[in-house]
Design a protein around this motif. Structure first.
Motif, short mmCIF file in Angstrom:
data_model
loop_
_atom_site.label_atom_id
_atom_site.label_comp_id
_atom_site.label_asym_id
_atom_site.label_seq_id
_atom_site.Cartn_x
_atom_site.Cartn_y
_atom_site.Cartn_z
N ALA A 1 2.37 37.29 53.89
CA ALA A 1 1.69 36.33 53.03
C ALA A 1 1.42 35.00 53.72
CB ALA A 1 2.53 36.10 51.79
N VAL A 2 1.86 34.82 54.95
CA VAL A 2 1.68 33.55 55.66
C VAL A 2 0.93 33.83 56.96
CG1 VAL A 2 2.86 31.62 56.77
CG2 VAL A 2 3.78 32.59 54.67
N LYS A 3 -0.22 33.15 57.12
CA LYS A 3 -1.04 33.35 58.32
C LYS A 3 -1.31 32.01 58.98
CE LYS A 3 -3.44 37.49 56.84
NZ LYS A 3 -2.86 37.87 55.62
N LYS A 4 -1.37 32.05 60.29
CA LYS A 4 -1.65 30.86 61.08
C LYS A 4 -3.04 30.32 60.73
CE LYS A 4 -1.93 29.30 65.86
NZ LYS A 4 -1.84 29.71 67.27
N GLY A 5 -3.12 28.98 60.58
CA GLY A 5 -4.38 28.33 60.27
C GLY A 5 -4.64 28.14 58.79
N LYS A 6 -3.84 28.73 57.93
CA LYS A 6 -4.03 28.60 56.48
C LYS A 6 -3.15 27.47 55.93
CE LYS A 6 -6.42 32.49 55.66
NZ LYS A 6 -7.44 32.79 54.72
N THR A 7 -3.52 26.98 54.75
CA THR A 7 -2.75 25.94 54.07
C THR A 7 -2.20 26.54 52.78
OG1 THR A 7 -4.16 24.22 54.98
CG2 THR A 7 -2.84 23.64 53.04
N TYR A 8 -0.91 26.28 52.51
CA TYR A 8 -0.23 26.86 51.35
C TYR A 8 0.48 25.77 50.56
CZ TYR A 8 -0.88 31.11 54.05
OH TYR A 8 -1.43 32.14 54.78
N ALA A 9 0.50 25.95 49.24
CA ALA A 9 1.30 25.08 48.36
C ALA A 9 2.75 25.52 48.51
CB ALA A 9 0.84 25.21 46.92
N VAL A 10 3.65 24.56 48.70
CA VAL A 10 5.05 24.88 48.96
C VAL A 10 5.98 23.93 48.22
CG1 VAL A 10 4.63 25.90 51.25
CG2 VAL A 10 5.07 23.45 51.05
N VAL A 11 7.24 24.35 48.17
CA VAL A 11 8.33 23.53 47.65
C VAL A 11 9.37 23.45 48.76
CG1 VAL A 11 10.19 23.41 45.95
CG2 VAL A 11 7.95 24.24 45.28
N VAL A 12 9.92 22.25 48.98
CA VAL A 12 10.93 22.06 50.02
C VAL A 12 12.28 22.53 49.52
CG1 VAL A 12 12.09 20.37 51.50
CG2 VAL A 12 9.66 20.11 50.96
N ASN A 13 12.96 23.35 50.32
CA ASN A 13 14.32 23.76 50.01
C ASN A 13 15.20 22.52 50.14
OD1 ASN A 13 16.53 25.33 49.49
ND2 ASN A 13 16.41 26.54 51.36
N PRO A 14 15.90 22.12 49.09
CA PRO A 14 16.65 20.86 49.10
C PRO A 14 17.61 20.74 50.30
CG PRO A 14 16.65 21.80 46.90
CD PRO A 14 16.06 22.83 47.82
N GLY A 15 17.54 19.58 50.94
CA GLY A 15 18.45 19.27 52.04
C GLY A 15 18.06 19.89 53.37
N THR A 16 16.88 20.50 53.46
CA THR A 16 16.45 21.14 54.71
C THR A 16 15.00 20.78 54.98
OG1 THR A 16 15.60 23.15 53.67
CG2 THR A 16 17.95 23.12 54.21
N ASP A 17 14.51 21.28 56.10
CA ASP A 17 13.09 21.20 56.42
C ASP A 17 12.43 22.57 56.27
OD1 ASP A 17 12.84 18.49 56.87
OD2 ASP A 17 13.34 18.64 58.99
N GLU A 18 13.04 23.42 55.42
CA GLU A 18 12.47 24.73 55.14
C GLU A 18 11.69 24.65 53.83
OE1 GLU A 18 15.62 27.57 54.97
OE2 GLU A 18 16.26 27.17 57.01
N VAL A 19 10.56 25.34 53.79
CA VAL A 19 9.74 25.36 52.58
C VAL A 19 9.52 26.79 52.12
CG1 VAL A 19 8.57 23.18 53.11
CG2 VAL A 19 7.59 25.32 53.94
N MET A 20 9.16 26.93 50.83
CA MET A 20 8.88 28.23 50.22
C MET A 20 7.56 28.12 49.49
SD MET A 20 12.57 28.81 48.55
CE MET A 20 13.05 27.09 48.54
N ARG A 21 6.81 29.23 49.47
CA ARG A 21 5.55 29.24 48.73
C ARG A 21 5.82 28.92 47.28
NH1 ARG A 21 1.16 32.99 50.43
NH2 ARG A 21 0.19 32.19 48.56
N SER A 22 4.92 28.16 46.66
CA SER A 22 5.05 27.86 45.24
C SER A 22 3.83 28.38 44.51
CB SER A 22 5.21 26.35 45.04
OG SER A 22 4.06 25.67 45.49
#
Length: 166
Positions: free
Chosen positions: A94-115
């Motif tokens: 579901a994630v491809k290079k060059g695309k833009t996705y709406a995300v939510v930041v996992n609290p306390g990290t620099d990891e994000v998840m699709r929203s």
């Protein structure tokens, strides 16, 4: 010659009822455990994606992908969220290079998840698999075919919706 009696014919009605109850209890327990495992597998991601109040949300433009992760700059959308030069998102189909996705930041990290709808459906995919597995147990172990079809249909609908949305 004496005709052979089947074990079921020679068992008392009380023993048959006890065995039937044992089968129902065991298969019911297995079904509940499978469904709990599906929710347990989905919840760590789902609660962040579904309950977004007070969480940082924004977009990621994926610039690079490795085997397991992709990275890119994060642009905030919500109040209190800060821009980041690079955040990490799980590399899936579901994630491809060059695309833009709406995300939510996992609290306390620099990891994000699709929203959004796609992120919510993707988060519940483990539950969809659990529903399919539980339908087999319900049909075979509990002999409740209608309930099994409902579970299977719900699991297929969830997995199909997640596939289409991604």
């Amino acid at each position: 010659m004496i005709p052979a009696m089947s074990p079921a014919a020679s068992a008392s009605p009380g023993a048959f009822a006890a065995l039937n109850f044992g089968r129902l209890a065991a298969m019911g327990t297995v079904t509940v455990l499978i469904l709990i495992a599906g929710v347990w597998g989905s919840w760590p991601t789902a609660h962040n994606v579904m309950l977004t109040k007070g969480r940082e949300s924004g977009t990621i433009q994926v610039t690079a992908c490795a085997d397991d992760t992709c990275t890119g700059p994060y642009t905030p959308v919500s109040e209190g969220s800060r821009a980041r030069a690079e955040v990490v998102i799980e590399h899936t189909v579901a994630v491809k290079k060059g695309k833009t996705y709406a995300v939510v930041v996992n609290p306390g990290t620099d990891e994000v998840m699709r929203s959004g709808p796609a992120g919510i459906l993707y988060a519940w995919v483990p539950l969809g698999g659990a529903l399919l597995l539980a339908s087999v147990v319900v049909a075979g172990g509990l002999r409740l075919t209608r309930a099994a079809w409902v579970l299977a249909g719900t699991g297929i609908a969830l997995l199909t919706a997640a596939f289409v949305a991604l």
